[in-house]
Scaffold this motif. Structure first.
Motif, short mmCIF file in Angstrom:
data_model
loop_
_atom_site.label_atom_id
_atom_site.label_comp_id
_atom_site.label_asym_id
_atom_site.label_seq_id
_atom_site.Cartn_x
_atom_site.Cartn_y
_atom_site.Cartn_z
N LYS A 87 -9.64 -0.98 6.27
CA LYS A 87 -9.09 -2.25 5.81
C LYS A 87 -8.32 -2.90 6.96
N LEU A 88 -8.46 -4.21 7.05
CA LEU A 88 -7.74 -4.97 8.07
C LEU A 88 -6.88 -6.01 7.38
N ASP A 89 -5.55 -5.90 7.58
CA ASP A 89 -4.63 -6.93 7.10
C ASP A 89 -4.40 -7.93 8.24
N TYR A 90 -4.83 -9.16 8.02
CA TYR A 90 -4.75 -10.21 9.04
C TYR A 90 -3.64 -11.17 8.61
N TYR A 91 -2.47 -11.04 9.23
CA TYR A 91 -1.29 -11.79 8.82
C TYR A 91 -1.36 -13.24 9.30
N GLN A 92 -0.83 -14.13 8.46
CA GLN A 92 -0.88 -15.55 8.77
C GLN A 92 0.47 -16.10 9.24
N GLN A 93 1.56 -15.43 8.88
CA GLN A 93 2.88 -15.95 9.20
C GLN A 93 3.54 -15.23 10.37
N LYS A 94 2.86 -14.23 10.92
CA LYS A 94 3.38 -13.53 12.09
C LYS A 94 2.20 -12.99 12.89
N LEU A 95 2.43 -12.69 14.14
CA LEU A 95 1.36 -12.22 15.02
C LEU A 95 1.21 -10.70 14.87
N GLU A 96 0.54 -10.31 13.81
CA GLU A 96 0.36 -8.89 13.54
C GLU A 96 -0.96 -8.65 12.80
N ASN A 97 -1.63 -7.58 13.16
CA ASN A 97 -2.77 -7.06 12.41
C ASN A 97 -2.45 -5.62 12.01
N LYS A 98 -2.74 -5.27 10.76
CA LYS A 98 -2.54 -3.90 10.33
C LYS A 98 -3.91 -3.27 10.05
N HIS A 99 -4.18 -2.15 10.71
CA HIS A 99 -5.44 -1.43 10.54
C HIS A 99 -5.19 -0.24 9.61
N ILE A 100 -5.93 -0.17 8.52
CA ILE A 100 -5.68 0.84 7.48
C ILE A 100 -6.92 1.70 7.29
N MET A 101 -6.74 3.01 7.41
CA MET A 101 -7.79 3.96 7.04
C MET A 101 -7.45 4.49 5.65
N TYR A 102 -8.39 4.37 4.74
CA TYR A 102 -8.15 4.71 3.34
C TYR A 102 -9.07 5.84 2.91
N VAL A 103 -8.49 6.84 2.25
CA VAL A 103 -9.26 7.94 1.65
C VAL A 103 -8.82 8.05 0.19
N GLY A 104 -9.77 7.98 -0.73
CA GLY A 104 -9.44 8.03 -2.14
C GLY A 104 -10.29 9.01 -2.91
N TYR A 105 -9.72 9.53 -3.99
CA TYR A 105 -10.45 10.47 -4.85
C TYR A 105 -10.28 10.00 -6.29
N LYS A 106 -11.40 9.93 -7.04
CA LYS A 106 -11.37 9.50 -8.44
C LYS A 106 -11.73 10.67 -9.35
N LEU A 107 -10.98 10.79 -10.42
CA LEU A 107 -11.25 11.81 -11.42
C LEU A 107 -11.17 11.20 -12.81
N LYS A 108 -12.23 11.33 -13.59
CA LYS A 108 -12.26 10.82 -14.96
C LYS A 108 -12.13 12.00 -15.93
N PHE A 109 -11.23 11.84 -16.90
CA PHE A 109 -11.07 12.87 -17.91
C PHE A 109 -11.83 12.50 -19.19
#
Length: 222
Positions: free
Chosen positions: A200-222
């Motif tokens: 995921k890439l957060d591209y900020y509009q009000q400041k000069l910053e980019n945040k690079h996010i690596m995401y790992v998720g696990y789903k479990l249905k009961f």
């Protein structure tokens, strides 16, 4: 049907081209733009109460660029599906914000959203409108978040790639806070278990910053 397939393939191509252009602009201004990095791990547990109601518990850990824990999050959510393609949700988040020079900060956040999805062949486009009292950063205020995404169910495969874009609109200041681009895939282990990996890439509009996010998720249905 063939025409619909071509349409959604073109939508994905345009979306990916837009990401490349945006990333290129960020790299061109690398001396001015601050790039931060974060890793997020999430465990999503869901239980279906009835055909229309389900509840979710979602613990999450967020790590900074040195892989130290930045935030502990516990989200509780309920989802109501009045009709087949429409879902309404309400959620509560308890956040423990780790700080190096101060005591841990404890926050309480809430959100309300409406989602709509429609399956066309193997494509599933989705849109979501969400109101929150947080931005997922340290920014305070009320936000409207507008998200559009698409999944593609690969034939005879357990992988489901997805792509999306989300706009964070700060209501009090009436300005665009940031845009989040997502690209990843879910792997279905069985009917009740799945794992996801995304960038995921957060591209900020009000400041000069980019945040690079690596995401790992696990789903479990009961």
């Amino acid at each position: 049907m063939h025409r619909n397939n071509n349409l959604y393939k073109n939508i994905i191509r345009v979306y990916l081209l837009f990401i490349l252009i945006t990333t290129g602009l960020s790299q061109a201004n690398a001396q001015e733009v601050e790039n931060t990095f974060q890793t997020r791990t999430e465990f999503k547990m869901s239980y279906k109460l009835t055909d229309k109601w389900k509840i979710l518990a979602i613990p999450e850990l967020r790590f900074d660029d040195s892989y130290s824990i930045d935030k502990y999050i516990l989200e509780l959510k309920t989802v109501y599906t009045p009709i087949k393609r429409l879902s309404l949700g309400a959620s509560y988040r308890f956040i423990a914000n780790q700080r190096t020079t101060k005591d841990t900060e404890y926050l309480q956040r809430y959100a309300f959203d409406a989602s709509y999805k429609y399956k066309i062949n193997r494509w599933t486009p989705k849109v979501r409108l969400r109101y929150t009292n947080y931005s997922e950063d340290n920014a305070q205020g009320e936000f409207m978040r507008y998200k559009a995404s698409v999944d593609y169910n690969i034939k005879k495969s357990k992988f489901t790639p997805f792509a999306g874009a989300e706009i964070f609109h700060e209501i009090s200041e009436n300005h665009l806070y940031k845009v989040r681009y997502s690209l990843g895939s879910e792997y279905k282990i069985n009917k009740k278990n799945a794992i996801s990996l995304a960038y995921k890439l957060d591209y900020y509009q009000q400041k000069l910053e980019n945040k690079h996010i690596m995401y790992v998720g696990y789903k479990l249905k009961f």
